[in-house]
Design a protein around this motif. Structure first.
Motif, mmCIF file in Angstrom:
data_model
loop_
_atom_site.group_PDB
_atom_site.id
_atom_site.type_symbol
_atom_site.label_atom_id
_atom_site.label_comp_id
_atom_site.label_asym_id
_atom_site.label_seq_id
_atom_site.Cartn_x
_atom_site.Cartn_y
_atom_site.Cartn_z
ATOM 1 N N SER A 100 45.220 39.816 13.014
ATOM 2 C CA SER A 100 44.810 41.275 12.465
ATOM 3 C C SER A 100 43.931 42.330 14.176
ATOM 4 N N VAL A 104 49.637 41.157 18.692
ATOM 5 C CA VAL A 104 49.838 43.381 18.333
ATOM 6 C C VAL A 104 51.037 42.927 18.504
ATOM 7 N N ASN A 105 51.501 44.099 18.386
ATOM 8 C CA ASN A 105 53.234 44.269 17.221
ATOM 9 C C ASN A 105 54.009 44.334 18.350
ATOM 10 N N VAL A 229 39.313 46.944 13.463
ATOM 11 C CA VAL A 229 40.323 48.167 14.582
ATOM 12 C C VAL A 229 39.933 47.928 15.336
ATOM 13 N N LYS A 232 40.813 45.578 18.366
ATOM 14 C CA LYS A 232 42.281 45.528 17.818
ATOM 15 C C LYS A 232 42.737 46.928 18.970
ATOM 16 N N LEU A 233 42.408 48.168 18.855
ATOM 17 C CA LEU A 233 42.304 49.340 19.769
ATOM 18 C C LEU A 233 41.368 49.640 21.119
ATOM 19 N N PRO A 265 49.025 48.283 17.995
ATOM 20 C CA PRO A 265 48.711 47.397 16.673
ATOM 21 C C PRO A 265 48.650 46.519 16.078
ATOM 22 N N THR A 266 48.073 46.174 15.235
ATOM 23 C CA THR A 266 48.647 44.783 14.738
ATOM 24 C C THR A 266 49.462 44.516 14.039
ATOM 25 N N VAL A 288 46.886 46.592 9.595
ATOM 26 C CA VAL A 288 48.377 47.046 10.158
ATOM 27 C C VAL A 288 48.336 48.792 10.061
ATOM 28 N N SER A 291 45.196 50.350 12.185
ATOM 29 C CA SER A 291 45.887 50.219 13.914
ATOM 30 C C SER A 291 47.032 50.701 13.877
ATOM 31 N N THR A 292 47.822 50.914 12.848
ATOM 32 C CA THR A 292 49.213 51.928 13.213
ATOM 33 C C THR A 292 48.834 53.442 13.739
ATOM 34 N N SER A 295 46.594 53.855 16.434
ATOM 35 C CA SER A 295 46.697 53.239 18.080
ATOM 36 C C SER A 295 47.448 54.577 19.483
#
Length: 307
Positions: A100, A104-105, A229, A232-233, A265-266, A288, A291-292, A295
């Motif tokens: 997570s 990355v997506n 988050v 991730k971001l 994002p995740t 998910v 973070s989406t 993002s």
């Protein structure tokens, strides 16, 4: 800068189309599944073959790849450290939390953003390879060893990346580029036509998931989701930026590319892995979703500062 913003508007518009179609009940979760499977198993591999076959291999196995690996290692390492020492998560939950924080997506959003915002779909290849060859096999191996119900042979575990359609398409495209093989029109043109479905199918399916998908709920401490988050971001793209600009000396376009890709994002397949192994499900779902949503402003700010 105008081109970058136009790319984001283009992507956002197609996502909104997916949301609208779901809201009007023209498409539903079954449609999302069909579009996602079509993109994952057919269109995306075709796109990677056609894009990478005409890409200079040195542009993939370059400083961009080093920056991608470095950003993943930083985000994953910081999560593992805190998860084990502070949050006291067990090994399987730590794997899902690590995914997570650093996975990355690259499929649903990475390909469209690389293609439409950065202007070159092959720019997603270094991060895609990092995840498919390094991060995912290591994480799934830990899950297989610690909680998988059925015995997994080492041969099956090690061959997992080679059974991923995106990986297969990427490897085939790279081989064509390495050996300077040009596909005949009778082969290339159908692949290009099928590959053209990948990005719009991904984005429409993504829009459907935003309208109909699960919303974050209670169950996981907010501080843990917030930490994921943040990694991730903020931390992962910051690590990519610092490596690209100061350690590796990439040009402005290269710095923008690795930073934007690291700030994606995740990936939604983290939630799939969590469900498959029945561990960290709520953690993955919330990471998910949050973070989406967050993002979008993060990516716009990065584009505004670096474009």
């Amino acid at each position: 800068m105008d081109g970058v913003l136009t790319g984001f508007v283009t992507i956002g518009s197609i996502i909104v189309v997916g949301m609208l179609l779901a809201h009007l009940k023209i498409l539903d979760t079954n449609s999302q599944l069909v579009l996602s499977r079509l993109a994952f198993f057919v269109a995306s591999p075709a796109l990677m073959i056609t894009v990478l076959s005409r890409t200079d291999v040195s542009a993939i196995f370059s400083a961009n790849l080093v920056a991608s690996i470095g950003s993943v290692v930083v985000a994953a390492g910081l999560y593992i450290l805190v998860a084990r020492l502070v949050f006291k998560r067990n090994a399987p939950d730590t794997v899902i939390g690590t995914f997570s924080s650093a996975y990355v997506n690259a499929g649903n959003l990475g390909l469209p953003i690389a293609g439409y915002v950065l202007g070159d779909a092959s720019l997603i290849a270094p991060m895609l390879l990092t995840q498919l060859i390094l991060l995912q096999p290591l994480g799934l191996t830990v899950l297989d060893i610690t909680i998988a119900r059925e015995h997994q042979s080492w041969a099956r575990i090690l061959s997992r990346p080679l059974r991923n359609p995106l990986m297969l398409g990427s490897v085939l495209g790279l081989l064509l580029s390495i050996f300077h093989v040009q596909l005949p029109p009778a082969v290339h043109d159908p692949l290009a036509l099928v590959g053209g479905m990948a990005i719009p199918a991904m984005l429409i399916a993504y829009g459907i998931s935003l309208r109909l998908g699960p919303r974050p709920g209670r169950g996981e401490p907010k501080i843990q989701v917030g930490y994921i988050v943040l990694l991730k971001l903020v931390i992962q793209p910051l690590a990519a930026f610092l490596l690209a600009r100061y350690a590796l000396g990439l040009d402005p376009a290269g710095v923008l590319a690795v930073t934007v890709i690291a700030a994606l994002p995740t990936a939604q397949n983290v939630f799939v892995h969590a469900n498959r192994y029945q561990t960290g499900i709520i953690l993955a779902r919330d990471a998910v979703f949050v973070s989406t949503i967050l993002s979008v402003p993060v990516l716009v700010v990065i584009a505004a500062l670096l474009a």
